[in-house]
Design an enzyme around this catalytic site. Sequence first.
Site, mmCIF file in Angstrom:
data_model
loop_
_atom_site.group_PDB
_atom_site.id
_atom_site.type_symbol
_atom_site.label_atom_id
_atom_site.label_comp_id
_atom_site.label_asym_id
_atom_site.label_seq_id
_atom_site.Cartn_x
_atom_site.Cartn_y
_atom_site.Cartn_z
ATOM 1 N N HIS A 94 -2.943 0.525 8.649
ATOM 2 C CA HIS A 94 -1.606 1.098 8.446
ATOM 3 C C HIS A 94 -1.659 2.248 7.430
ATOM 4 O O HIS A 94 -1.122 3.331 7.687
ATOM 5 C CB HIS A 94 -0.652 -0.010 7.970
ATOM 6 C CG HIS A 94 0.729 0.455 7.657
ATOM 7 N ND1 HIS A 94 1.831 0.026 8.359
ATOM 8 C CD2 HIS A 94 1.207 1.318 6.706
ATOM 9 C CE1 HIS A 94 2.913 0.617 7.860
ATOM 10 N NE2 HIS A 94 2.558 1.399 6.854
ATOM 11 N N GLU A 95 -2.324 2.021 6.295
ATOM 12 C CA GLU A 95 -2.343 3.064 5.250
ATOM 13 C C GLU A 95 -3.151 4.281 5.690
ATOM 14 O O GLU A 95 -2.733 5.419 5.464
ATOM 15 C CB GLU A 95 -2.887 2.508 3.936
ATOM 16 C CG GLU A 95 -2.032 1.423 3.302
ATOM 17 C CD GLU A 95 -0.556 1.761 3.203
ATOM 18 O OE1 GLU A 95 -0.228 2.953 3.011
ATOM 19 O OE2 GLU A 95 0.261 0.847 3.347
ATOM 20 N N HIS A 108 -1.403 6.789 7.927
ATOM 21 C CA HIS A 108 -0.505 7.756 7.273
ATOM 22 C C HIS A 108 -1.215 9.083 7.022
ATOM 23 O O HIS A 108 -0.575 10.135 7.005
ATOM 24 C CB HIS A 108 -0.018 7.211 5.924
ATOM 25 C CG HIS A 108 1.153 6.283 6.022
ATOM 26 N ND1 HIS A 108 2.388 6.668 6.478
ATOM 27 C CD2 HIS A 108 1.274 4.970 5.699
ATOM 28 C CE1 HIS A 108 3.229 5.647 6.421
ATOM 29 N NE2 HIS A 108 2.575 4.593 5.954
ATOM 30 N N CYS A 142 7.266 -0.602 6.561
ATOM 31 C CA CYS A 142 6.699 0.583 5.920
ATOM 32 C C CYS A 142 7.755 1.152 4.979
ATOM 33 O O CYS A 142 8.923 1.247 5.346
ATOM 34 C CB CYS A 142 6.337 1.620 6.986
ATOM 35 S SG CYS A 142 5.702 3.165 6.307
ATOM 36 N N LEU A 143 7.319 1.544 3.788
ATOM 37 C CA LEU A 143 8.265 2.110 2.822
ATOM 38 C C LEU A 143 8.876 3.416 3.328
ATOM 39 O O LEU A 143 9.923 3.829 2.840
ATOM 40 C CB LEU A 143 7.567 2.336 1.476
ATOM 41 C CG LEU A 143 7.137 1.057 0.741
ATOM 42 C CD1 LEU A 143 6.281 1.419 -0.463
ATOM 43 C CD2 LEU A 143 8.339 0.226 0.317
ATOM 44 N N GLN A 187 3.189 10.002 1.757
ATOM 45 C CA GLN A 187 4.509 9.358 1.649
ATOM 46 C C GLN A 187 5.286 9.832 0.423
ATOM 47 O O GLN A 187 6.500 9.646 0.356
ATOM 48 C CB GLN A 187 4.364 7.831 1.604
ATOM 49 C CG GLN A 187 3.875 7.239 2.920
ATOM 50 C CD GLN A 187 3.771 5.730 2.825
ATOM 51 O OE1 GLN A 187 2.749 5.209 2.408
ATOM 52 N NE2 GLN A 187 4.829 5.034 3.197
ATOM 53 N N GLY A 210 0.854 -1.177 0.000
ATOM 54 C CA GLY A 210 0.000 0.000 0.000
ATOM 55 C C GLY A 210 0.889 1.225 0.000
ATOM 56 O O GLY A 210 2.101 1.124 0.238
#
Length: 198
Positions: free
Chosen positions: A142-143, A146, A100-101, A52, A47
């Site tokens: 999680h997404e 953000h 996480c990226l 981000q 995702g």
Amino acid sequence: MTEILQLGDPRLRQHSEVVPASDFGSAELQAQVEHLIDTMRQANGAGLAAPQIGLMRRICVVEVTKNPRYPYKQPIPLTVFINPKITVLDETPIEVFEGCLSVAGWRGRVQRACRVQVIAQDVEGTPFQVEAEGLAAGTLQHELDHLDGQLFVDLLVNAKSLTTWANYERYHRSDWEREAEKINERFPNGLERLPIND
Ligand code: NI
């Protein structure tokens, strides 16, 4: 390749802005969403949320096919969430070893609610809803976090669970993948798109 902001960048800690009604159906919004999808796929993310990549708008995308970063995750069809609202349907916690990226190179254990509903708009502005359980529910939480400046490192069940990716592979991966299989058995449905009832 688009830069993905990393932990410590203040933009990752901000609340993103609602996408206004006038933007739906525009070429600009379509381009932003496509850029987010391309960036997620290039980075092998499950995702990606707009902040981000420095776009401070309430947009995120999820997609899980066969993912080398997360081989135990069930498939999730590509889904674009604009202005999403999440409701916890069952707060029974599951413990998930997340990455996480924007926290590149690290993983750690967090707790997530086991079942959630998300109502959002698609790129045309049409509302839709999904229900997700198990690891897919964790991915959505999680997404969406953000969009409110929250990262998985804020939610660690124990700071000692934090590990580099290399040491995750070396010491933690096999245990966690067994746990993940059990979560998948308990919650086989993943993410389901449902008709909206209003
Ligand atoms: Ni993330």
